[in-house]
Scaffold this motif. Structure first.
Motif, PDB file in Angstrom:
ATOM      1  N   GLU A   1       3.502 -16.363 -24.332  1.00 18.75           N
ATOM      2  CA  GLU A   1       3.789 -17.363 -25.367  1.00 18.75           C
ATOM      3  C   GLU A   1       5.280 -17.656 -25.500  1.00 18.75           C
ATOM      4  OE1 GLU A   1       1.812 -16.523 -29.049  1.00 18.75           O
ATOM      5  OE2 GLU A   1      -0.161 -16.807 -28.153  1.00 18.75           O
ATOM      6  N   GLY A   2       5.991 -17.575 -24.375  1.00 21.39           N
ATOM      7  CA  GLY A   2       7.412 -17.913 -24.381  1.00 21.39           C
ATOM      8  C   GLY A   2       8.258 -17.024 -25.264  1.00 21.39           C
ATOM      9  N   GLU A   3       7.842 -15.771 -25.398  1.00 27.01           N
ATOM     10  CA  GLU A   3       8.570 -14.859 -26.274  1.00 27.01           C
ATOM     11  C   GLU A   3       9.833 -14.293 -25.639  1.00 27.01           C
ATOM     12  OE1 GLU A   3       5.682 -12.023 -27.676  1.00 27.01           O
ATOM     13  OE2 GLU A   3       4.796 -13.495 -29.008  1.00 27.01           O
ATOM     14  N   GLY A   4      10.151 -14.735 -24.416  1.00 27.87           N
ATOM     15  CA  GLY A   4      11.423 -14.368 -23.827  1.00 27.87           C
ATOM     16  C   GLY A   4      11.388 -13.138 -22.959  1.00 27.87           C
ATOM     17  N   GLY A   5      10.632 -13.179 -21.865  1.00 24.59           N
ATOM     18  CA  GLY A   5      10.619 -12.057 -20.924  1.00 24.59           C
ATOM     19  C   GLY A   5      12.015 -11.738 -20.430  1.00 24.59           C
TER      20      GLY A   5
ATOM     21  N   GLU B   1      14.233 -29.745 -12.075  1.00 21.04           N
ATOM     22  CA  GLU B   1      15.326 -29.498 -11.135  1.00 21.04           C
ATOM     23  C   GLU B   1      15.682 -28.020 -10.974  1.00 21.04           C
ATOM     24  OE1 GLU B   1      18.636 -31.915 -12.336  1.00 21.04           O
ATOM     25  OE2 GLU B   1      17.414 -33.742 -12.359  1.00 21.04           O
ATOM     26  N   GLY B   2      15.226 -27.188 -11.895  1.00 20.02           N
ATOM     27  CA  GLY B   2      15.585 -25.777 -11.842  1.00 20.02           C
ATOM     28  C   GLY B   2      16.990 -25.557 -12.361  1.00 20.02           C
ATOM     29  N   ARG B   3      17.452 -24.330 -12.194  1.00 24.80           N
ATOM     30  CA  ARG B   3      18.784 -23.980 -12.677  1.00 24.80           C
ATOM     31  C   ARG B   3      19.345 -22.872 -11.802  1.00 24.80           C
ATOM     32  NH1 ARG B   3      19.178 -22.665 -18.848  1.00 24.80           N
ATOM     33  NH2 ARG B   3      17.280 -23.754 -18.506  1.00 24.80           N
ATOM     34  N   ARG B   4      20.611 -22.932 -11.524  1.00 26.07           N
ATOM     35  CA  ARG B   4      21.303 -21.884 -10.771  1.00 26.07           C
ATOM     36  C   ARG B   4      22.459 -21.393 -11.608  1.00 26.07           C
ATOM     37  NH1 ARG B   4      17.277 -21.250  -8.459  1.00 26.07           N
ATOM     38  NH2 ARG B   4      16.708 -22.088  -6.461  1.00 26.07           N
ATOM     39  N   GLY B   5      22.916 -20.212 -11.335  1.00 28.12           N
ATOM     40  CA  GLY B   5      24.010 -19.618 -12.105  1.00 28.12           C
ATOM     41  C   GLY B   5      23.575 -18.269 -12.602  1.00 28.12           C
ATOM     42  N   SER B   6      23.969 -17.958 -13.836  1.00 25.37           N
ATOM     43  CA  SER B   6      23.620 -16.647 -14.379  1.00 25.37           C
ATOM     44  C   SER B   6      22.142 -16.542 -14.716  1.00 25.37           C
ATOM     45  CB  SER B   6      24.466 -16.347 -15.618  1.00 25.37           C
ATOM     46  OG  SER B   6      24.193 -17.296 -16.628  1.00 25.37           O
ATOM     47  N   ASP B   7      21.510 -17.668 -14.980  1.00 25.58           N
ATOM     48  CA  ASP B   7      20.071 -17.659 -15.263  1.00 25.58           C
ATOM     49  C   ASP B   7      19.359 -18.593 -14.281  1.00 25.58           C
ATOM     50  OD1 ASP B   7      21.248 -19.886 -16.398  1.00 25.58           O
ATOM     51  OD2 ASP B   7      19.971 -19.898 -18.153  1.00 25.58           O
ATOM     52  N   ILE B   8      18.786 -18.000 -13.266  1.00 19.80           N
ATOM     53  CA  ILE B   8      18.163 -18.754 -12.182  1.00 19.80           C
ATOM     54  C   ILE B   8      16.740 -19.140 -12.562  1.00 19.80           C
ATOM     55  CG2 ILE B   8      17.362 -18.626  -9.799  1.00 19.80           C
ATOM     56  CD1 ILE B   8      19.715 -16.740  -9.256  1.00 19.80           C
ATOM     57  N   MET B   9      16.404 -20.400 -12.304  1.00 14.38           N
ATOM     58  CA  MET B   9      15.035 -20.876 -12.469  1.00 14.38           C
ATOM     59  C   MET B   9      14.737 -21.785 -11.292  1.00 14.38           C
ATOM     60  SD  MET B   9      13.255 -22.920 -15.550  1.00 14.38           S
ATOM     61  CE  MET B   9      11.868 -23.965 -15.197  1.00 14.38           C
TER      62      MET B   9
ATOM     63  N   TYR C   1       6.646 -12.989 -15.638  1.00 14.04           N
ATOM     64  CA  TYR C   1       7.897 -12.259 -15.495  1.00 14.04           C
ATOM     65  C   TYR C   1       9.055 -12.967 -16.200  1.00 14.04           C
ATOM     66  CZ  TYR C   1      11.916  -9.957 -13.439  1.00 14.04           C
ATOM     67  OH  TYR C   1      13.089  -9.280 -13.265  1.00 14.04           O
ATOM     68  N   CYS C   2       9.098 -14.259 -16.070  1.00 14.81           N
ATOM     69  CA  CYS C   2      10.294 -14.980 -16.497  1.00 14.81           C
ATOM     70  C   CYS C   2      10.380 -15.249 -17.994  1.00 14.81           C
ATOM     71  CB  CYS C   2      10.409 -16.288 -15.731  1.00 14.81           C
ATOM     72  SG  CYS C   2      10.555 -16.049 -13.944  1.00 14.81           S
ATOM     73  N   HIS C   3       9.346 -15.836 -18.582  1.00 18.41           N
ATOM     74  CA  HIS C   3       9.446 -16.289 -19.966  1.00 18.41           C
ATOM     75  C   HIS C   3       8.607 -15.492 -20.955  1.00 18.41           C
ATOM     76  CE1 HIS C   3      11.981 -19.678 -18.993  1.00 18.41           C
ATOM     77  NE2 HIS C   3      11.183 -19.958 -17.991  1.00 18.41           N
ATOM     78  N   GLY C   4       7.810 -14.573 -20.492  1.00 16.25           N
ATOM     79  CA  GLY C   4       7.008 -13.746 -21.386  1.00 16.25           C
ATOM     80  C   GLY C   4       5.808 -14.480 -21.953  1.00 16.25           C
TER      81      GLY C   4
END
Length: 136
Positions: A73-77, A99-107, A68-71
């Motif tokens: 081969e990392g093609e950008g889901g 550590e992940g990421r919070r904000g407009s792009d959550i990981m 869902y997230c990165h598609g």
């Protein structure tokens, strides 16, 4: 026959799996290694160009990051693509995965789910992808 799952429900399930999945059944946080630099991005113990490590990272990426997230081969889901990313920095990728990421792009953070070596294998694969030509 009409599907019982609406596209919105499937999307919601994928987002929740991405955001919550690593927290379920993961081991408790590892004690901090005082010799490691801040952020835990100590240098990898292997060459990031090692084909076996890239392949291990690819398998892990395909099972946890691509759906869902990165598609594929990392093609950008739902994110910018990794292929052709000339601004790729291995230490930054390690920190973001750990550590992940919070904000407009959550990981979600994967630092408690994967060992540092496993995270560096992911980084090796993403670095490999960054050297590939962008998808058309």
């Amino acid at each position: 026959m009409k599907s019982l799952l609406s596209p919105r429900l499937v999307t919601l399930a994928a987002v929740l799996a991405c955001a919550v999945g690593p927290a379920i059944g993961t081991p408790p946080p590892k004690p901090a290694d005082e010799s490691a630099p801040a952020g835990g991005a100590a240098a990898p113990s292997f060459d990031l160009n090692d084909v076996a490590r890239i392949e291990a990272g690819k398998k892990r990426f395909n099972s946890t990051c691509s759906a869902y997230c990165h598609g594929a081969e990392g093609e950008g889901g739902k994110t910018p693509p990794f292929k052709g990313n000339s601004k790729f920095v291995a230490a930054d990728a390690y920190k973001t995965i750990s550590e992940g990421r919070r904000g407009s792009d959550i990981m979600p953070p994967w630092g408690n789910a994967f060992t540092p070596e496993q995270i560096w294998e992911l980084v090796a694969y993403i670095q490999f992808l960054s050297k590939q030509p962008p998808s058309q």
